[in-house]
Design a protein around this motif. Structure first.
Motif, PDB file in Angstrom:
ATOM      1  N   GLY A   1      -0.228   2.072 -13.700  1.00 29.24           N
ATOM      2  CA  GLY A   1      -1.125   2.055 -12.553  1.00 29.24           C
ATOM      3  C   GLY A   1      -0.493   2.784 -11.385  1.00 29.24           C
ATOM      4  N   ILE A   2      -0.896   2.414 -10.174  1.00 29.76           N
ATOM      5  CA  ILE A   2      -0.306   2.976  -8.967  1.00 29.76           C
ATOM      6  C   ILE A   2       0.197   1.828  -8.097  1.00 29.76           C
ATOM      7  N   GLU A   3       0.966   2.175  -7.085  1.00 31.38           N
ATOM      8  CA  GLU A   3       1.522   1.163  -6.182  1.00 31.38           C
ATOM      9  C   GLU A   3       1.331   1.609  -4.750  1.00 31.38           C
ATOM     10  N   ILE A   4       0.979   0.655  -3.897  1.00 29.55           N
ATOM     11  CA  ILE A   4       0.934   0.912  -2.465  1.00 29.55           C
ATOM     12  C   ILE A   4       1.912  -0.028  -1.768  1.00 29.55           C
ATOM     13  N   THR A   5       2.516   0.447  -0.712  1.00 27.03           N
ATOM     14  CA  THR A   5       3.368  -0.394   0.121  1.00 27.03           C
ATOM     15  C   THR A   5       2.605  -0.715   1.391  1.00 27.03           C
ATOM     16  N   GLY A   6       2.293  -1.993   1.555  1.00 30.17           N
ATOM     17  CA  GLY A   6       1.519  -2.412   2.714  1.00 30.17           C
ATOM     18  C   GLY A   6       2.407  -2.739   3.894  1.00 30.17           C
ATOM     19  N   LEU A   7       2.041  -2.234   5.058  1.00 30.93           N
ATOM     20  CA  LEU A   7       2.684  -2.591   6.324  1.00 30.93           C
ATOM     21  C   LEU A   7       1.683  -3.418   7.113  1.00 30.93           C
ATOM     22  N   ALA A   8       2.106  -4.575   7.595  1.00 25.80           N
ATOM     23  CA  ALA A   8       1.188  -5.471   8.302  1.00 25.80           C
ATOM     24  C   ALA A   8       1.852  -6.030   9.551  1.00 25.80           C
TER      25      ALA A   8
END
Length: 389
Positions: A104-111
């Motif tokens: 799949g793919i991966e995202i890095t979330g900044l919150a």
């Protein structure tokens, strides 16, 4: 939108339309459905998703206007199922749900996590792609922070992340960029005491490794406010060997019925001025970011994009998570804190879909939806099927 100084009335019109359509979309959140239910043809949506948009700047404005001053920054990667030989960034990434790596793919979330309102705001999702040759995952995550350090430092100097990030190069590089890291330590953490000079003893820098089960009371002190009969809590300033940084360590020893240690958890902060209670509180709020991913995946199609290029994937993932921001601001944070019930993205999307469908039927039937009677009907229909109605 005006504060972003976006050029072009057409682009502004499209984005404002999309912000209203996204939570009301019936079915999957993809180009086909957008073309069926939106004001434009499918090609228009595909074209606009390929254009850049400064999601970080947009969400920073939302945070500045809505959030309190008590903020921390959460960093958390999230796995998204995706396939296709021509899809940018496809690989094998860790899925927390499956407990293993999957295609799949991966995202890095900044919150930005508001500890006063006890909620998280999405800032930006960055796809794991275009890693440099020989660059590790942790180095890539650190680079994401470094490239946005100027903007993120305006939000908070505290980065809160899980145990995976409690190593170099992430910790060293993020601290060098001006942040403090608060994290939970891995089970194989190696902490060491600073040497306390004594007359007649050869000078050295360290006084040995920290035994988490038998702590040196000259360095570690008990934290009575956090203790229970089943738990001992200690705090002390030591050196984390793997990252070569001074850290405040909070060590929690869970006890069994006989008073013996059955489990040990360690939390670290590179800001040694924080108390144990502050460290534990900041780390606990890290989990608010998980709710962003949950709402994005369950209710606004975070995993449903049809885009294959990195530009379209970036637009889609950030559109989904930013929709959660807008829904939270419009339908949750607008109420006094004493009157708020639990935030439900499910009920909000249900209301938008019901209202959009009702207005479509009224238009087809030639009914004016603005009359008092029809407004009362729409108000009733909006909560039809809502869980908290």
């Amino acid at each position: 939108m005006q504060k972003l100084s976006i050029t072009g009335a057409w682009r502004t019109r499209f984005l404002l339309h999309l912000f209203g359509l996204w939570p009301a979309l019936l079915g999957r959140h993809n180009f086909v459905n957008l073309g069926r239910q939106g004001d434009f043809i499918e090609y228009t949506y595909r074209k606009h998703f390929d254009k850049p948009f400064d999601w970080l700047a947009f969400n920073l404005i939302l945070v500045k206007e809505q959030a309190s001053d008590e903020l921390i920054i959460g960093v958390d990667p999230s796995y998204i199922p995706k396939a296709g030989k021509h899809t940018a960034g496809v690989g094998r990434f860790h899925s927390g749900k499956a407990g293993r790596r999957k295609p799949g793919i991966e995202i890095t979330g900044l919150a930005a996590i508001d500890m006063t309102d006890k909620t998280a705001y999405h800032l930006e999702a960055v796809q794991t792609i275009d890693r440099e040759e020989g660059e590790s995952e942790l180095a890539y995550y650190a680079r994401i922070i470094e490239e946005r350090a100027e903007e993120l430092l305006k939000v908070s100097k505290y980065i809160v992340a899980d145990a995976f990030f409690s190593r170099n190069p992430f910790m060293g590089r993020v601290v060098a960029a001006g942040f403090h890291v608060i994290t939970r330590a891995r089970k194989d953490i190696s902490l060491r005491y600073y040497h306390q000079p004594k007359p007649g003893v050869r000078k050295r820098k360290w006084d040995g490794k920290v035994d988490l089960a038998q702590l040196d009371t000259a360095v570690f002190s008990r934290v009575d406010d956090l203790e229970t009969p089943e738990r001992c809590v200690w705090q002390g300033v030591v050196n984390q060997k793997s990252v070569k940084l001074e850290v405040k360590a909070v060590i929690i020893q869970e006890l069994d019925n006989e008073g013996q240690i059955k489990e040990i958890r360690t939390y670290l902060s590179t800001d040694t001025s924080l108390t144990a209670a502050e460290i534990m509180r900041k780390y606990a709020y890290r989990f608010q970011q998980e709710f962003l991913f949950r709402d994005g995946k369950q209710f606004v199609g975070l995993e449903q994009g049809q885009g294959r290029s990195k530009e379209k994937i970036h637009f889609h993932t950030n559109m989904a998570l930013t929709t959660v921001n807008l829904a939270k601001i419009a339908h949750y944070l607008d109420q006094p804190a004493s009157h708020r019930v639990a935030f439900s993205m499910s009920d909000i999307t249900t209301a938008y879909r019901n209202e959009r469908l009702a207005l479509h039927i009224f238009r087809k039937c030639g009914i004016d939806p603005h009359t008092p009677k029809m407004q009362a009907v729409i108000k009733e229909l909006k909560v039809f099927g809502a869980r908290t109605a």
